[in-house]
Motif scaffolding. Structure first.
Motif, mmCIF file in Angstrom:
data_model
loop_
_atom_site.group_PDB
_atom_site.id
_atom_site.type_symbol
_atom_site.label_atom_id
_atom_site.label_comp_id
_atom_site.label_asym_id
_atom_site.label_seq_id
_atom_site.Cartn_x
_atom_site.Cartn_y
_atom_site.Cartn_z
ATOM 1 N N ARG A 174 58.906 0.243 67.859
ATOM 2 C CA ARG A 174 58.926 0.481 66.411
ATOM 3 C C ARG A 174 57.725 -0.134 65.714
ATOM 4 O O ARG A 174 57.128 0.472 64.817
ATOM 5 C CB ARG A 174 60.226 -0.094 65.823
ATOM 6 N N SER B 295 53.417 4.298 63.024
ATOM 7 C CA SER B 295 53.111 4.364 61.601
ATOM 8 C C SER B 295 54.372 4.706 60.816
ATOM 9 O O SER B 295 55.360 5.205 61.375
ATOM 10 C CB SER B 295 52.033 5.417 61.341
ATOM 11 N N GLN B 296 54.337 4.464 59.506
ATOM 12 C CA GLN B 296 55.495 4.753 58.670
ATOM 13 C C GLN B 296 55.833 6.239 58.692
ATOM 14 O O GLN B 296 57.002 6.630 58.760
ATOM 15 C CB GLN B 296 55.226 4.302 57.231
ATOM 16 N N ALA B 297 54.812 7.090 58.640
ATOM 17 C CA ALA B 297 55.047 8.534 58.655
ATOM 18 C C ALA B 297 55.644 8.975 59.990
ATOM 19 O O ALA B 297 56.545 9.828 60.032
ATOM 20 C CB ALA B 297 53.743 9.277 58.386
ATOM 21 N N ASN B 298 55.154 8.392 61.064
ATOM 22 C CA ASN B 298 55.684 8.721 62.388
ATOM 23 C C ASN B 298 57.148 8.321 62.494
ATOM 24 O O ASN B 298 57.993 9.095 62.967
ATOM 25 C CB ASN B 298 54.849 7.992 63.450
ATOM 26 N N TRP B 299 57.463 7.123 62.047
ATOM 27 C CA TRP B 299 58.842 6.651 62.113
ATOM 28 C C TRP B 299 59.754 7.488 61.224
ATOM 29 O O TRP B 299 60.891 7.793 61.590
ATOM 30 C CB TRP B 299 58.908 5.186 61.710
ATOM 31 N N GLN B 300 59.273 7.884 60.050
ATOM 32 C CA GLN B 300 60.085 8.689 59.148
ATOM 33 C C GLN B 300 60.416 10.042 59.768
ATOM 34 O O GLN B 300 61.530 10.551 59.618
ATOM 35 C CB GLN B 300 59.345 8.898 57.821
#
Length: 241
Positions: free
Chosen positions: A15, A19-24
């Motif tokens: 985690r 990146s934030q976009a990837n995790w979202q």
């Protein structure tokens, strides 16, 4: 569903490196999968889910290509993707050649869709799907990223670069199979001297070659897994009686 669960588990393990976009994108994918659990299966809803899943996976692929640092982790990821694509293409095309539908135009059009090459075929040939040009595009076209020989040569180049760093064993079976595929003459399928039985034999031989390539790629995957991803020394393993 099991593959999606493995994807979520793997993503959760790293985690902090996403990146934030990837995790979202992964979170949204998990929400959609959970929304289907416990509900009666509806064919239309399942198709809609698969379409959304395809777009989500394409987004994840884009993150891997654009956002990841080109380190060893990225190289192994690309290597694994190449092996999976090669095995999928070989298994799918071999099954098609053995199905007896090789001369059916609608089946050939389906095969082009499966190989994501319909637009390329229509642009190049300006004609309906025919066996020899379809096989040439999907098996032997060096410029088509969805062709078997393209993926096979990409895999061999990646293994060669890996060998320069880690001294891997030579992949002679895979190299020999690449030479056999590159030398396969599709013109024998249009030779008027061949009867239907002989043409079926040629297609069976081609299917056997594709199956051998898939098996060899799987062997390479196993070898890489044992070399780089098994952290327990063989002498420490025990076998329960």
């Amino acid at each position: 569903r099991a593959n999606l669960q493995r994807l979520q588990w793997a993503a959760g393990s790293v985690r902090g490196k996403l990146s934030q976009a990837n995790w979202q994108a992964l979170v949204e994918l998990q929400r959609e999968a959970q929304a289907l659990e416990g509900q009666p299966a509806d064919f239309g809803e399942l198709l809609d889910f698969l379409n959304r899943l395809l777009m989500s996976l394409a987004a994840l692929s884009g993150f891997a290509l654009d956002d990841m640092t080109r380190d060893d982790g990225w190289r192994f990821l690309m290597l694994g993707r190449c092996i999976e694509r090669l095995q999928f293409l070989c298994d799918a095309f071999a099954g098609f050649l053995r199905s007896g539908a090789a001369t059916d135009q609608s089946a050939l059009e389906w095969l082009l869709e499966l190989g994501n090459s319909s637009i390329t075929y229509r642009t190049r040939y300006l004609a309906s799907a025919q066996l020899i040009p379809v096989l040439d595009l999907l098996l032997l076209d060096e410029q088509n990223p969805h062709a078997v020989i393209f993926q096979l040569r990409t895999l061999l180049r990646s293994l060669q670069r890996l060998d320069e760093r880690f001294e891997l064993p030579a992949q002679l079976p895979l190299q020999e199979l690449e030479a056999q595929l590159a030398g396969f003459d599709l013109a024998c399928l249009e030779n008027s001297l061949f009867g239907p039985g002989s043409i079926r034999a040629v297609l069976e031989g081609l299917a056997d070659l594709l199956a051998a390539i898939s098996q060899a790629a799987g062997t390479v995957s196993d070898q890489l897994g044992l070399r780089f991803f098994v952290h327990v020394d063989a002498s420490q393993r025990t076998q329960s009686s």
